[in-house]
Motif scaffolding. Structure first.
Motif, PDB file in Angstrom:
ATOM      1  N   SER A 129       0.828  -1.201   0.000  1.00 45.38           N
ATOM      2  CA  SER A 129       0.000   0.000   0.000  1.00 45.38           C
ATOM      3  C   SER A 129       0.865   1.255   0.000  1.00 45.38           C
ATOM      4  CB  SER A 129      -0.932  -0.009   1.212  1.00 45.38           C
ATOM      5  OG  SER A 129      -1.746   1.128   1.235  1.00 45.38           O
ATOM      6  N   LYS A 130       1.949   1.233   0.780  1.00 49.55           N
ATOM      7  CA  LYS A 130       2.862   2.372   0.796  1.00 49.55           C
ATOM      8  C   LYS A 130       3.528   2.559  -0.560  1.00 49.55           C
ATOM      9  CE  LYS A 130       3.942   1.765   5.708  1.00 49.55           C
ATOM     10  NZ  LYS A 130       5.009   1.474   6.692  1.00 49.55           N
ATOM     11  N   LEU A 131       3.940   1.457  -1.173  1.00 47.25           N
ATOM     12  CA  LEU A 131       4.579   1.555  -2.486  1.00 47.25           C
ATOM     13  C   LEU A 131       3.622   2.107  -3.535  1.00 47.25           C
ATOM     14  CD1 LEU A 131       6.704  -1.720  -2.787  1.00 47.25           C
ATOM     15  CD2 LEU A 131       7.510   0.602  -2.388  1.00 47.25           C
ATOM     16  N   LEU A 132       2.362   1.664  -3.489  1.00 49.40           N
ATOM     17  CA  LEU A 132       1.385   2.143  -4.471  1.00 49.40           C
ATOM     18  C   LEU A 132       1.157   3.641  -4.325  1.00 49.40           C
ATOM     19  CD1 LEU A 132      -1.255  -0.731  -4.472  1.00 49.40           C
ATOM     20  CD2 LEU A 132       0.351  -0.132  -6.283  1.00 49.40           C
ATOM     21  N   HIS A 133       1.126   4.125  -3.077  1.00 47.12           N
ATOM     22  CA  HIS A 133       0.978   5.561  -2.873  1.00 47.12           C
ATOM     23  C   HIS A 133       2.190   6.313  -3.426  1.00 47.12           C
ATOM     24  CE1 HIS A 133      -2.756   5.967  -0.716  1.00 47.12           C
ATOM     25  NE2 HIS A 133      -2.434   4.981   0.107  1.00 47.12           N
ATOM     26  N   GLU A 134       3.379   5.760  -3.209  1.00 46.57           N
ATOM     27  CA  GLU A 134       4.576   6.407  -3.734  1.00 46.57           C
ATOM     28  C   GLU A 134       4.588   6.403  -5.259  1.00 46.57           C
ATOM     29  OE1 GLU A 134       7.935   4.527  -2.025  1.00 46.57           O
ATOM     30  OE2 GLU A 134       7.474   5.158   0.028  1.00 46.57           O
ATOM     31  N   ILE A 135       4.158   5.290  -5.850  1.00 45.03           N
ATOM     32  CA  ILE A 135       4.114   5.211  -7.313  1.00 45.03           C
ATOM     33  C   ILE A 135       3.138   6.246  -7.861  1.00 45.03           C
ATOM     34  CG2 ILE A 135       3.342   3.778  -9.235  1.00 45.03           C
ATOM     35  CD1 ILE A 135       4.493   1.378  -7.775  1.00 45.03           C
ATOM     36  N   LYS A 136       1.962   6.351  -7.252  1.00 40.24           N
ATOM     37  CA  LYS A 136       0.980   7.319  -7.735  1.00 40.24           C
ATOM     38  C   LYS A 136       1.485   8.745  -7.602  1.00 40.24           C
ATOM     39  CE  LYS A 136      -3.047   4.430  -6.760  1.00 40.24           C
ATOM     40  NZ  LYS A 136      -4.283   4.254  -5.949  1.00 40.24           N
ATOM     41  N   GLU A 137       2.196   9.022  -6.484  1.00 42.08           N
ATOM     42  CA  GLU A 137       2.710  10.366  -6.310  1.00 42.08           C
ATOM     43  C   GLU A 137       3.829  10.669  -7.304  1.00 42.08           C
ATOM     44  OE1 GLU A 137       3.528  11.809  -2.503  1.00 42.08           O
ATOM     45  OE2 GLU A 137       1.400  11.764  -2.005  1.00 42.08           O
ATOM     46  N   ASN A 138       4.657   9.660  -7.573  1.00 38.87           N
ATOM     47  CA  ASN A 138       5.717   9.865  -8.564  1.00 38.87           C
ATOM     48  C   ASN A 138       5.138  10.111  -9.947  1.00 38.87           C
ATOM     49  OD1 ASN A 138       7.807   9.578  -6.729  1.00 38.87           O
ATOM     50  ND2 ASN A 138       7.906   7.353  -6.994  1.00 38.87           N
ATOM     51  N   ILE A 139       4.043   9.388 -10.250  1.00 42.90           N
ATOM     52  CA  ILE A 139       3.393   9.575 -11.552  1.00 42.90           C
ATOM     53  C   ILE A 139       2.838  10.993 -11.660  1.00 42.90           C
ATOM     54  CG2 ILE A 139       1.425   8.877 -12.965  1.00 42.90           C
ATOM     55  CD1 ILE A 139       1.852   6.065 -11.954  1.00 42.90           C
ATOM     56  N   ASN A 140       2.185  11.451 -10.614  1.00 40.41           N
ATOM     57  CA  ASN A 140       1.600  12.791 -10.655  1.00 40.41           C
ATOM     58  C   ASN A 140       2.660  13.865 -10.816  1.00 40.41           C
ATOM     59  OD1 ASN A 140      -1.000  11.865 -10.330  1.00 40.41           O
ATOM     60  ND2 ASN A 140      -0.939  11.979  -8.095  1.00 40.41           N
ATOM     61  N   LEU A 141       3.871  13.594 -10.336  1.00 35.64           N
ATOM     62  CA  LEU A 141       4.923  14.579 -10.423  1.00 35.64           C
ATOM     63  C   LEU A 141       5.672  14.504 -11.743  1.00 35.64           C
ATOM     64  CD1 LEU A 141       6.518  16.762  -8.900  1.00 35.64           C
ATOM     65  CD2 LEU A 141       8.011  14.951  -8.045  1.00 35.64           C
ATOM     66  N   ILE A 142       5.795  13.340 -12.334  1.00 38.81           N
ATOM     67  CA  ILE A 142       6.652  13.163 -13.498  1.00 38.81           C
ATOM     68  C   ILE A 142       5.925  13.387 -14.811  1.00 38.81           C
ATOM     69  CG2 ILE A 142       8.013  11.426 -14.743  1.00 38.81           C
ATOM     70  CD1 ILE A 142       8.741  10.236 -12.047  1.00 38.81           C
ATOM     71  N   VAL A 143       4.664  13.053 -14.882  1.00 45.91           N
ATOM     72  CA  VAL A 143       3.995  13.042 -16.174  1.00 45.91           C
ATOM     73  C   VAL A 143       3.593  14.421 -16.678  1.00 45.91           C
ATOM     74  CG1 VAL A 143       3.076  10.751 -15.795  1.00 45.91           C
ATOM     75  CG2 VAL A 143       1.713  12.728 -15.114  1.00 45.91           C
ATOM     76  N   LEU A 144       3.962  15.506 -15.974  1.00 49.06           N
ATOM     77  CA  LEU A 144       3.642  16.843 -16.450  1.00 49.06           C
ATOM     78  C   LEU A 144       4.307  17.099 -17.799  1.00 49.06           C
ATOM     79  CD1 LEU A 144       3.956  18.928 -13.148  1.00 49.06           C
ATOM     80  CD2 LEU A 144       1.900  18.019 -14.214  1.00 49.06           C
ATOM     81  N   SER A 145       3.527  17.533 -18.717  1.00 49.54           N
ATOM     82  CA  SER A 145       4.026  17.775 -20.073  1.00 49.54           C
ATOM     83  C   SER A 145       3.795  19.224 -20.457  1.00 49.54           C
ATOM     84  CB  SER A 145       3.321  16.853 -21.086  1.00 49.54           C
ATOM     85  OG  SER A 145       3.499  15.504 -20.729  1.00 49.54           O
ATOM     86  N   GLU A 146       4.640  19.700 -21.322  1.00 51.50           N
ATOM     87  CA  GLU A 146       4.502  21.073 -21.794  1.00 51.50           C
ATOM     88  C   GLU A 146       3.322  21.208 -22.744  1.00 51.50           C
ATOM     89  OE1 GLU A 146       8.162  22.011 -23.657  1.00 51.50           O
ATOM     90  OE2 GLU A 146       9.323  22.119 -21.792  1.00 51.50           O
ATOM     91  N   LYS A 147       2.718  22.426 -22.701  1.00 50.70           N
ATOM     92  CA  LYS A 147       1.638  22.777 -23.636  1.00 50.70           C
ATOM     93  C   LYS A 147       0.502  21.748 -23.633  1.00 50.70           C
ATOM     94  CE  LYS A 147       4.775  25.243 -26.742  1.00 50.70           C
ATOM     95  NZ  LYS A 147       5.974  25.079 -25.904  1.00 50.70           N
TER      96      LYS A 147
END
Length: 369
Positions: A129-147
């Motif tokens: 459960s902790k890993l899944l939360h970390e994965i989701k947070e990493n996804i929310n931070l990394i997938v930001l794209s320009e424009k």
């Protein structure tokens, strides 16, 4: 002793095959879900497969009792079609030797199941459960794209950035809608510069510098209902902390059997009796299967279908009781043990069945041969 080793060898071999196939099915199903979760994220393969591996003990809570039942069923089906059961009786093998072999097999499996149900599975479930939360947070931070317009943590917050360099943002456009549907207000923030920062507690926030703040009411008819102001720095939280989420979503699945034993929460008590029922099923269901085969052997197909029916009813009823749907109306723990007692009584009645039927069957088979 020779017959005991032979029976145990056949059952263990079948269980290994069945358990492997069941785990592969669950692994593939979990793999598809995980791929859907990290399809757009830059997640390491180590973290990905670690999360998959931690799901194995949780799946084993149900798969191990089910594999025990199927392995006994398949083993005695093979012994039946090859007339090996009749051969054992013709060699003066007592039915209690077969019953002791099944009981020994169930005891060995129940020992490992107890470790898994009591401690291993709750620990792995909590860590996963902790890993899944970390994965989701990493996804929310990394997938930001320009424009590109992108939601942040919730659909009520949408971000657009003309340029993204690491955590630095340029020409930022941020829209926040009010989650209260009765309130038509929404806010727009524009800024030349911004960045995404992280607090020591794990929460993330977006910081805008030198921008303009617009507060607009959707239901207004006059321009005077639009409020505009400038700001030098604006901070907004874009997600909750991992620790806060874990505290709010504390699950009884993460509690060890020791914690469940001393807990007074009704849900925890039901979970404790559910886990004890899983252990009991490792003894009861294989024993019923064995006794139906070696004691009442008029028609193996009917016995096979009857065993499947009894097993299905057993776990359907216990699953409904464990789901807490009727927790406020009745006491699921009482009904769990009523069902367990009924199935234990079925096993005792099968054991006390008149074995003269089996003896007549053996004599008829030997006479025909």
């Amino acid at each position: 002793m020779i017959f005991t080793k032979y029976i145990l060898k056949e059952i263990f071999r079948n269980q290994l095959i069945i358990l492997t196939l069941l785990f592969l099915v669950c692994f593939c199903q979990k793999l598809i879900r995980m791929l859907g979760l990290v399809i757009d994220g830059n997640i390491s393969m180590y973290l990905f497969f670690l999360c998959l591996g931690l799901n194995i003990p949780e799946a084993g809570k149900l798969l191990i009792p089910f594999s025990v039942f199927l392995s006994v069923l398949v083993t005695f089906y093979r012994l039946h079609i090859h007339n090996e059961i009749i051969a054992m009786y013709s060699c003066a093998v007592d039915k209690y030797l077969i019953i002791r072999s099944i009981f020994l097999f169930s005891g060995i499996v129940a020992t490992f199941a107890m470790i898994n149900i009591g401690w291993l599975s709750p620990y792995c479930s909590s860590y996963q459960s902790k890993l899944l939360h970390e994965i989701k947070e990493n996804i929310n931070l990394i997938v930001l794209s320009e424009k590109k317009f992108q939601p942040l943590s919730t659909k009520s917050l949408i971000l657009f950035a003309d340029s993204i360099q690491g955590k630095k943002l340029k020409h930022v456009f941020l829209v926040k809608t009010n989650q209260n549907k009765n309130n038509g207000m929404y806010t727009i923030m524009t800024s030349e510069h911004g960045n995404i920062d992280q607090n020591p507690d794990g929460s993330r926030l977006i910081i805008l510098e030198k921008g303009t703040y617009y507060e607009i009411y959707n239901k207004c008819e006059l321009c005077e209902h639009i409020f505009i102001t400038n700001f030098s720095k604006y901070k907004m939280s874009i997600n909750n902390t991992v620790k806060t989420l874990l505290k709010k979503n504390k699950s009884i699945d993460h509690m060890s059997i020791y914690q469940l034993w001393y807990s007074v929460a009704p849900e925890a008590r039901v979970e404790l009796h559910w886990r004890l029922t899983l252990l009991m099923s490792i003894f009861i269901m294989p024993m019923i299967t064995t006794l139906l085969t070696i004691t009442i052997s008029y028609n193996y197909l009917s016995n096979f279908l009857l065993t499947i029916f009894l097993y299905t009813i057993f776990f359907v009823l216990h699953t409904l009781l464990r789901s807490h749907i009727i927790l406020e109306k009745t006491n699921p723990m009482v009904w769990m043990w009523v069902i367990n007692s009924i199935y234990l009584l079925i096993a005792l009645l099968l054991n006390a069945w008149d074995t003269s039927c089996m003896k007549k069957l053996v004599l008829v088979a030997l006479y025909r041969n």
